[in-house]
Design a protein around this motif. Structure first.
Motif, PDB file in Angstrom:
ATOM      1  N   VAL A  43       0.837  -1.198   0.000  1.00 49.97           N
ATOM      2  CA  VAL A  43       0.000   0.000   0.000  1.00 49.97           C
ATOM      3  C   VAL A  43       0.875   1.251   0.000  1.00 49.97           C
ATOM      4  CG1 VAL A  43      -1.628   1.341   1.409  1.00 49.97           C
ATOM      5  CG2 VAL A  43      -2.018  -1.097   1.027  1.00 49.97           C
ATOM      6  N   LEU A  44       1.926   1.250   0.798  1.00 45.91           N
ATOM      7  CA  LEU A  44       2.821   2.399   0.880  1.00 45.91           C
ATOM      8  C   LEU A  44       3.493   2.673  -0.468  1.00 45.91           C
ATOM      9  CD1 LEU A  44       5.063   3.193   3.855  1.00 45.91           C
ATOM     10  CD2 LEU A  44       5.968   3.406   1.567  1.00 45.91           C
ATOM     11  N   LEU A  45       4.022   1.633  -1.094  1.00 47.38           N
ATOM     12  CA  LEU A  45       4.682   1.801  -2.398  1.00 47.38           C
ATOM     13  C   LEU A  45       3.711   2.298  -3.456  1.00 47.38           C
ATOM     14  CD1 LEU A  45       6.923  -1.400  -2.463  1.00 47.38           C
ATOM     15  CD2 LEU A  45       7.718   0.970  -2.303  1.00 47.38           C
ATOM     16  N   TYR A  46       2.529   1.702  -3.499  1.00 45.31           N
ATOM     17  CA  TYR A  46       1.541   2.100  -4.498  1.00 45.31           C
ATOM     18  C   TYR A  46       1.066   3.538  -4.259  1.00 45.31           C
ATOM     19  CZ  TYR A  46       1.192  -2.805  -5.966  1.00 45.31           C
ATOM     20  OH  TYR A  46       1.456  -4.071  -6.441  1.00 45.31           O
ATOM     21  N   ALA A  47       0.843   3.895  -3.002  1.00 44.91           N
ATOM     22  CA  ALA A  47       0.364   5.248  -2.686  1.00 44.91           C
ATOM     23  C   ALA A  47       1.407   6.300  -3.025  1.00 44.91           C
ATOM     24  CB  ALA A  47      -0.027   5.333  -1.212  1.00 44.91           C
ATOM     25  N   ALA A  48       2.654   6.038  -2.699  1.00 48.50           N
ATOM     26  CA  ALA A  48       3.724   6.994  -3.007  1.00 48.50           C
ATOM     27  C   ALA A  48       3.869   7.163  -4.516  1.00 48.50           C
ATOM     28  CB  ALA A  48       5.035   6.542  -2.377  1.00 48.50           C
ATOM     29  N   ALA A  49       3.819   6.073  -5.256  1.00 47.50           N
ATOM     30  CA  ALA A  49       3.909   6.154  -6.712  1.00 47.50           C
ATOM     31  C   ALA A  49       2.720   6.925  -7.284  1.00 47.50           C
ATOM     32  CB  ALA A  49       3.983   4.754  -7.320  1.00 47.50           C
ATOM     33  N   ASN A  50       1.536   6.629  -6.805  1.00 45.68           N
ATOM     34  CA  ASN A  50       0.333   7.303  -7.284  1.00 45.68           C
ATOM     35  C   ASN A  50       0.377   8.800  -6.991  1.00 45.68           C
ATOM     36  OD1 ASN A  50      -2.430   7.210  -8.381  1.00 45.68           O
ATOM     37  ND2 ASN A  50      -2.974   7.822  -6.295  1.00 45.68           N
ATOM     38  N   GLU A  51       0.863   9.160  -5.812  1.00 46.10           N
ATOM     39  CA  GLU A  51       0.915  10.572  -5.423  1.00 46.10           C
ATOM     40  C   GLU A  51       1.739  11.412  -6.395  1.00 46.10           C
ATOM     41  OE1 GLU A  51       2.973  13.234  -1.976  1.00 46.10           O
ATOM     42  OE2 GLU A  51       1.943  11.421  -1.309  1.00 46.10           O
ATOM     43  N   VAL A  52       2.799  10.838  -6.913  1.00 42.89           N
ATOM     44  CA  VAL A  52       3.677  11.603  -7.812  1.00 42.89           C
ATOM     45  C   VAL A  52       3.435  11.288  -9.282  1.00 42.89           C
ATOM     46  CG1 VAL A  52       5.416  11.955  -6.030  1.00 42.89           C
ATOM     47  CG2 VAL A  52       5.622  10.001  -7.550  1.00 42.89           C
ATOM     48  N   GLY A  53       2.361  10.560  -9.562  1.00 41.33           N
ATOM     49  CA  GLY A  53       1.968  10.308 -10.947  1.00 41.33           C
ATOM     50  C   GLY A  53       2.755   9.233 -11.664  1.00 41.33           C
ATOM     51  N   LEU A  54       3.362   8.330 -10.904  1.00 43.73           N
ATOM     52  CA  LEU A  54       4.092   7.222 -11.533  1.00 43.73           C
ATOM     53  C   LEU A  54       3.146   6.048 -11.776  1.00 43.73           C
ATOM     54  CD1 LEU A  54       7.381   7.362  -9.470  1.00 43.73           C
ATOM     55  CD2 LEU A  54       7.069   7.974 -11.866  1.00 43.73           C
TER      56      LEU A  54
ATOM     57  N   LYS B 185      14.261   0.719 -16.378  1.00 38.51           N
ATOM     58  CA  LYS B 185      13.318  -0.268 -16.935  1.00 38.51           C
ATOM     59  C   LYS B 185      11.949   0.335 -17.215  1.00 38.51           C
ATOM     60  CE  LYS B 185      15.140  -4.463 -14.753  1.00 38.51           C
ATOM     61  NZ  LYS B 185      14.820  -5.518 -13.742  1.00 38.51           N
ATOM     62  N   GLN B 186      11.538   1.290 -16.379  1.00 41.05           N
ATOM     63  CA  GLN B 186      10.192   1.862 -16.509  1.00 41.05           C
ATOM     64  C   GLN B 186      10.192   3.244 -17.168  1.00 41.05           C
ATOM     65  OE1 GLN B 186       7.102   0.534 -15.634  1.00 41.05           O
ATOM     66  NE2 GLN B 186       8.269  -1.355 -15.490  1.00 41.05           N
ATOM     67  N   ASN B 187      11.366   3.678 -17.655  1.00 39.17           N
ATOM     68  CA  ASN B 187      11.475   4.980 -18.307  1.00 39.17           C
ATOM     69  C   ASN B 187      10.960   6.110 -17.404  1.00 39.17           C
ATOM     70  OD1 ASN B 187      12.303   6.607 -20.425  1.00 39.17           O
ATOM     71  ND2 ASN B 187      10.286   6.588 -21.387  1.00 39.17           N
ATOM     72  N   VAL B 188      11.409   6.087 -16.171  1.00 37.52           N
ATOM     73  CA  VAL B 188      11.045   7.079 -15.168  1.00 37.52           C
ATOM     74  C   VAL B 188      12.249   7.992 -14.974  1.00 37.52           C
ATOM     75  CG1 VAL B 188      10.436   7.381 -12.738  1.00 37.52           C
ATOM     76  CG2 VAL B 188       9.417   5.523 -14.042  1.00 37.52           C
ATOM     77  N   SER B 189      12.028   9.288 -14.923  1.00 37.52           N
ATOM     78  CA  SER B 189      13.139  10.228 -14.792  1.00 37.52           C
ATOM     79  C   SER B 189      13.683  10.250 -13.362  1.00 37.52           C
ATOM     80  CB  SER B 189      12.697  11.638 -15.178  1.00 37.52           C
ATOM     81  OG  SER B 189      11.876  12.191 -14.168  1.00 37.52           O
ATOM     82  N   ARG B 190      14.909  10.704 -13.235  1.00 35.43           N
ATOM     83  CA  ARG B 190      15.549  10.822 -11.926  1.00 35.43           C
ATOM     84  C   ARG B 190      14.747  11.769 -11.020  1.00 35.43           C
ATOM     85  NH1 ARG B 190      20.488   9.403  -9.996  1.00 35.43           N
ATOM     86  NH2 ARG B 190      21.266  10.601  -8.247  1.00 35.43           N
ATOM     87  N   SER B 191      14.224  12.835 -11.567  1.00 32.79           N
ATOM     88  CA  SER B 191      13.442  13.770 -10.740  1.00 32.79           C
ATOM     89  C   SER B 191      12.155  13.117 -10.243  1.00 32.79           C
ATOM     90  CB  SER B 191      13.150  15.071 -11.490  1.00 32.79           C
ATOM     91  OG  SER B 191      12.314  14.839 -12.592  1.00 32.79           O
ATOM     92  N   GLN B 192      11.548  12.270 -11.065  1.00 40.85           N
ATOM     93  CA  GLN B 192      10.354  11.546 -10.616  1.00 40.85           C
ATOM     94  C   GLN B 192      10.702  10.570  -9.496  1.00 40.85           C
ATOM     95  OE1 GLN B 192       9.337  10.267 -14.686  1.00 40.85           O
ATOM     96  NE2 GLN B 192       7.230  10.866 -14.166  1.00 40.85           N
ATOM     97  N   VAL B 193      11.870   9.956  -9.586  1.00 41.77           N
ATOM     98  CA  VAL B 193      12.297   9.044  -8.526  1.00 41.77           C
ATOM     99  C   VAL B 193      12.527   9.819  -7.232  1.00 41.77           C
ATOM    100  CG1 VAL B 193      14.091   7.443  -7.769  1.00 41.77           C
ATOM    101  CG2 VAL B 193      13.218   7.325 -10.103  1.00 41.77           C
ATOM    102  N   LYS B 194      13.113  11.000  -7.332  1.00 42.31           N
ATOM    103  CA  LYS B 194      13.301  11.825  -6.137  1.00 42.31           C
ATOM    104  C   LYS B 194      11.955  12.187  -5.525  1.00 42.31           C
ATOM    105  CE  LYS B 194      17.806  13.842  -6.920  1.00 42.31           C
ATOM    106  NZ  LYS B 194      18.584  15.074  -6.816  1.00 42.31           N
ATOM    107  N   ASP B 195      10.987  12.536  -6.373  1.00 42.79           N
ATOM    108  CA  ASP B 195       9.643  12.835  -5.879  1.00 42.79           C
ATOM    109  C   ASP B 195       9.030  11.611  -5.217  1.00 42.79           C
ATOM    110  OD1 ASP B 195       9.914  15.400  -6.924  1.00 42.79           O
ATOM    111  OD2 ASP B 195       8.679  14.979  -8.698  1.00 42.79           O
ATOM    112  N   PHE B 196       9.218  10.449  -5.821  1.00 43.80           N
ATOM    113  CA  PHE B 196       8.710   9.207  -5.238  1.00 43.80           C
ATOM    114  C   PHE B 196       9.330   8.976  -3.863  1.00 43.80           C
ATOM    115  CE2 PHE B 196       9.651   4.818  -4.217  1.00 43.80           C
ATOM    116  CZ  PHE B 196       8.372   4.301  -4.106  1.00 43.80           C
ATOM    117  N   LEU B 197      10.640   9.133  -3.746  1.00 45.22           N
ATOM    118  CA  LEU B 197      11.305   8.896  -2.465  1.00 45.22           C
ATOM    119  C   LEU B 197      10.825   9.868  -1.395  1.00 45.22           C
ATOM    120  CD1 LEU B 197      14.919   8.063  -3.626  1.00 45.22           C
ATOM    121  CD2 LEU B 197      13.248   6.495  -2.625  1.00 45.22           C
ATOM    122  N   TYR B 198      10.586  11.109  -1.773  1.00 40.83           N
ATOM    123  CA  TYR B 198      10.048  12.082  -0.830  1.00 40.83           C
ATOM    124  C   TYR B 198       8.674  11.619  -0.320  1.00 40.83           C
ATOM    125  CZ  TYR B 198       8.511  16.470   1.196  1.00 40.83           C
ATOM    126  OH  TYR B 198       8.037  17.418   2.074  1.00 40.83           O
ATOM    127  N   ALA B 199       7.815  11.193  -1.234  1.00 36.69           N
ATOM    128  CA  ALA B 199       6.480  10.722  -0.857  1.00 36.69           C
ATOM    129  C   ALA B 199       6.569   9.440  -0.024  1.00 36.69           C
ATOM    130  CB  ALA B 199       5.630  10.489  -2.109  1.00 36.69           C
TER     131      ALA B 199
END
Length: 79
Positions: free
Chosen positions: A7-18, A54-68
């Motif tokens: 739930v935590l992983l999915y929610a954090a990804a969803n919050e930042v639009g991943l 693998k998922q073509n996600v930018s470094r800035s999106q990953v930083k946003d994900f980690l923050y969330a």
């Protein structure tokens, strides 16, 4: 995998639009994202370089994900 971790992983990804596929990949390949410990936001993207490539996600999106992600870990530990 624990339900709380998923739930935590999915929610954090969803919050930042991943995409959900990114969260699923992290759940499968990154057991150290356990939902109990925060991840250093400075070197965390380096730990996830394979997954975001693998998922073509930018470094800035990953930083946003980690923050969330870290915000959710903190919130849960404070409750």
């Amino acid at each position: 995998m624990t339900h709380r971790r998923e739930v935590l992983l999915y929610a954090a990804a969803n919050e930042v639009g991943l995409p959900i596929e990114f969260a699923k990949l992290l759940a499968a390949e990154c057991p150290w994202l356990d939902g109990h410990e925060e991840i250093n936001e400075d070197f965390g993207p380096d730990l996830l370089v394979e997954q975001f490539t693998k998922q073509n996600v930018s470094r800035s999106q990953v930083k946003d994900f980690l923050y969330a992600y870290n915000a959710r870990v903190r919130a849960h530990s404070e409750s």
